[in-house]
Design a protein around this motif. Structure first.
Motif, PDB file in Angstrom:
ATOM      1  N   LYS A 228       0.830  -1.206   0.000  1.00 45.74           N
ATOM      2  CA  LYS A 228       0.000   0.000   0.000  1.00 45.74           C
ATOM      3  C   LYS A 228       0.870   1.264   0.000  1.00 45.74           C
ATOM      4  O   LYS A 228       0.568   2.240  -0.675  1.00 45.74           O
ATOM      5  N   VAL A 229       1.951   1.231   0.759  1.00 46.91           N
ATOM      6  CA  VAL A 229       2.862   2.375   0.805  1.00 46.91           C
ATOM      7  C   VAL A 229       3.505   2.569  -0.564  1.00 46.91           C
ATOM      8  O   VAL A 229       3.586   3.692  -1.069  1.00 46.91           O
ATOM      9  N   ARG A 230       3.929   1.496  -1.184  1.00 48.19           N
ATOM     10  CA  ARG A 230       4.535   1.567  -2.526  1.00 48.19           C
ATOM     11  C   ARG A 230       3.566   2.216  -3.502  1.00 48.19           C
ATOM     12  O   ARG A 230       3.920   3.104  -4.272  1.00 48.19           O
ATOM     13  N   ARG A 231       2.321   1.789  -3.457  1.00 45.58           N
ATOM     14  CA  ARG A 231       1.303   2.339  -4.367  1.00 45.58           C
ATOM     15  C   ARG A 231       1.077   3.832  -4.102  1.00 45.58           C
ATOM     16  O   ARG A 231       1.038   4.641  -5.031  1.00 45.58           O
ATOM     17  N   ASN A 232       0.970   4.195  -2.830  1.00 44.29           N
ATOM     18  CA  ASN A 232       0.710   5.599  -2.484  1.00 44.29           C
ATOM     19  C   ASN A 232       1.889   6.508  -2.806  1.00 44.29           C
ATOM     20  O   ASN A 232       1.705   7.620  -3.308  1.00 44.29           O
ATOM     21  N   ILE A 233       3.093   6.057  -2.523  1.00 49.24           N
ATOM     22  CA  ILE A 233       4.278   6.874  -2.795  1.00 49.24           C
ATOM     23  C   ILE A 233       4.478   7.007  -4.302  1.00 49.24           C
ATOM     24  O   ILE A 233       4.840   8.079  -4.798  1.00 49.24           O
ATOM     25  N   SER A 234       4.190   5.961  -5.045  1.00 58.25           N
ATOM     26  CA  SER A 234       4.276   6.039  -6.503  1.00 58.25           C
ATOM     27  C   SER A 234       3.301   7.084  -7.035  1.00 58.25           C
ATOM     28  O   SER A 234       3.664   7.899  -7.892  1.00 58.25           O
ATOM     29  N   ALA A 235       2.091   7.088  -6.518  1.00 60.23           N
ATOM     30  CA  ALA A 235       1.087   8.074  -6.948  1.00 60.23           C
ATOM     31  C   ALA A 235       1.500   9.489  -6.532  1.00 60.23           C
ATOM     32  O   ALA A 235       1.360  10.439  -7.321  1.00 60.23           O
TER      33      ALA A 235
ATOM     34  N   LEU B 259       9.586   3.003 -11.039  1.00 58.60           N
ATOM     35  CA  LEU B 259      10.276   1.889 -10.402  1.00 58.60           C
ATOM     36  C   LEU B 259       9.450   1.282  -9.266  1.00 58.60           C
ATOM     37  O   LEU B 259       9.485   0.075  -9.051  1.00 58.60           O
ATOM     38  N   LEU B 260       8.712   2.132  -8.570  1.00 53.31           N
ATOM     39  CA  LEU B 260       7.884   1.632  -7.473  1.00 53.31           C
ATOM     40  C   LEU B 260       6.655   0.887  -7.979  1.00 53.31           C
ATOM     41  O   LEU B 260       6.240  -0.108  -7.400  1.00 53.31           O
ATOM     42  N   ARG B 261       6.083   1.415  -9.053  1.00 53.83           N
ATOM     43  CA  ARG B 261       4.858   0.808  -9.572  1.00 53.83           C
ATOM     44  C   ARG B 261       4.648   1.228 -11.024  1.00 53.83           C
ATOM     45  O   ARG B 261       4.242   2.359 -11.290  1.00 53.83           O
ATOM     46  N   PRO B 262       4.931   0.349 -11.965  1.00 50.55           N
ATOM     47  CA  PRO B 262       4.788   0.705 -13.384  1.00 50.55           C
ATOM     48  C   PRO B 262       3.310   0.763 -13.815  1.00 50.55           C
ATOM     49  O   PRO B 262       2.759  -0.190 -14.320  1.00 50.55           O
ATOM     50  N   ARG B 263       2.692   1.915 -13.588  1.00 48.77           N
ATOM     51  CA  ARG B 263       1.292   2.130 -13.960  1.00 48.77           C
ATOM     52  C   ARG B 263       1.213   2.648 -15.392  1.00 48.77           C
ATOM     53  O   ARG B 263       2.138   3.276 -15.893  1.00 48.77           O
TER      54      ARG B 263
END
Length: 174
Positions: free
Chosen positions: A92-99, A126-130
């Motif tokens: 969840k942190v990875r997703r939020n920090i990526s956003a 790098l955190l989340r390839p959206r």
């Protein structure tokens, strides 16, 4: 108090709560370094606490953006790395920090601060390839006239959304 009673869960929880409240006040005053120091102490007490991990990663991102805007790119990159190292610990942190970093990249790009934009975009990716991040990276490189990189990111975006007509058109243009 915590060092004297290491086994006391109550003392640990109260100290962490106190640190996080103090950190919020420091952050509001713009004292990021001091806030990070106190949150690091809380993190040392509980390295699995999602709230502390999230907030600490967020503070490192804020510091990185400030440093980048001041053209301190090496220090900005170091802080983004610290934020990333923390963010990958919790999904969840990875997703939020990526956003968060994607939004900072858009703001920086709109302000014509391309270095800050690309630092934030690359870390977000790098955190989340959206899809949105990949599409924006393609647009960034296209406007920078680096067609090879634009094509690369748009191909990756298309892999996530094969039916996206906008990205298909951009690839055809290249």
């Amino acid at each position: 108090a915590y060092e004297e009673a290491l086994d006391s869960e109550k003392i640990r929880e109260r100290l962490m709560y106190g640190y996080t409240q103090y950190v919020k006040a420091l952050s509001r005053r713009g004292e990021l370094d001091k806030a990070i120091d106190y949150l690091d102490m809380a993190y040392e007490m509980d390295e699995s606490n999602s709230e502390i991990i999230h907030y600490l990663a967020q503070l490192y991102c804020e510091k990185a953006v400030r440093l980048s805007r001041d053209q301190e790119y090496a220090l900005a990159a170091e802080n983004l790395q610290k934020a990333s190292d923390l963010a990958v610990k919790k999904k969840k942190v990875r997703r939020n920090i990526s956003a968060l970093l994607f939004n900072e990249a858009v703001s920086a790009y709109d302000a014509n601060d391309k270095r800050t934009a690309i630092l934030c975009l690359n870390t977000s990716y790098l955190l989340r390839p959206r899809f949105e991040t990949l599409d924006f990276l393609g647009q960034y490189h296209y406007k920078d006239q680096d067609m090879e990189k634009a094509y690369f990111y748009w191909e990756k975006a298309l892999a996530l959304r094969p039916d996206d007509a906008g990205v298909q058109d951009k690839i055809r243009k290249i």
